[in-house]
Design an enzyme around this catalytic site. Sequence first.
Site, PDB file in Angstrom:
ATOM      1  N   HIS A  35      78.274 -10.143 -45.748  1.00  0.00           N
ATOM      2  CA  HIS A  35      79.407  -9.849 -45.047  1.00  0.00           C
ATOM      3  C   HIS A  35      79.727  -9.135 -43.608  1.00  0.00           C
ATOM      4  CE1 HIS A  35      81.295 -11.273 -48.497  1.00  0.00           C
ATOM      5  NE2 HIS A  35      80.314 -10.726 -49.213  1.00  0.00           N
ATOM      6  N   CYS A  36      78.928  -9.528 -42.351  1.00  0.00           N
ATOM      7  CA  CYS A  36      79.031  -9.254 -41.192  1.00  0.00           C
ATOM      8  C   CYS A  36      79.877  -9.154 -40.184  1.00  0.00           C
ATOM      9  CB  CYS A  36      77.443  -8.016 -40.967  1.00  0.00           C
ATOM     10  SG  CYS A  36      76.941  -7.562 -39.565  1.00  0.00           S
ATOM     11  N   GLY A  37      80.352  -9.594 -39.197  1.00  0.00           N
ATOM     12  CA  GLY A  37      79.871  -9.834 -37.684  1.00  0.00           C
ATOM     13  C   GLY A  37      78.911 -10.541 -37.275  1.00  0.00           C
ATOM     14  N   PHE A  38      78.362 -10.164 -37.972  1.00  0.00           N
ATOM     15  CA  PHE A  38      76.660 -10.641 -37.055  1.00  0.00           C
ATOM     16  C   PHE A  38      76.086 -11.750 -38.171  1.00  0.00           C
ATOM     17  CE2 PHE A  38      76.292  -7.021 -35.108  1.00  0.00           C
ATOM     18  CZ  PHE A  38      76.374  -7.393 -33.364  1.00  0.00           C
ATOM     19  N   THR A  39      76.811 -11.898 -39.165  1.00  0.00           N
ATOM     20  CA  THR A  39      75.879 -12.895 -39.919  1.00  0.00           C
ATOM     21  C   THR A  39      76.210 -14.148 -40.456  1.00  0.00           C
ATOM     22  OG1 THR A  39      77.116 -11.333 -42.162  1.00  0.00           O
ATOM     23  CG2 THR A  39      76.565 -13.773 -42.698  1.00  0.00           C
TER      24      THR A  39
END
Length: 160
Positions: A35-39
């Site tokens: 659940h990360c912007g980099f996922t």
Amino acid sequence: MTPFHQLTATSLSGQLISMADYAGKLVLVVNTASHCGFTPQYTGLEALYKKYAAQGLMVLGFPCNQFGKQEPGDADAISQTCHINYGVSFPMFEKIEVNGAAAHPVFSYLKSELPGVLGGRIKWNFTKFLIGRDGNPIKRFAPFTTPEKMESIIMAELKI
């Protein structure tokens, strides 16, 4: 045997894996989160893995919940995100810590060899470490470095 190849980690399915299994491979170790912007980098990591696995590239994903609690799920939830949402086929390991007293030995070793700008700490999810075929760490990549930006270095190390 190099210090990296002496380490072990537990797979997402609970199997103990020796890093010695990856001797002779170019290994990209990544701390991940669902659940990360980099996922969305999972897509690029999978593309690199599929494109270069036959030439010796191995990608290893290590979920971590230390940054913004962006990996809150259990092994089943992590597996669903990785496999169903992003088609990940490279090995994924159990959720670990990458900083602090409980940091996993793989990350303790990699941070000691390639400390980065924070003096041996991981800054955020999707920090990446490239380990040579001989087991020696080569390069550390920041979270914002996309898999696509690493491709030329990977190709050079694979001698393609």
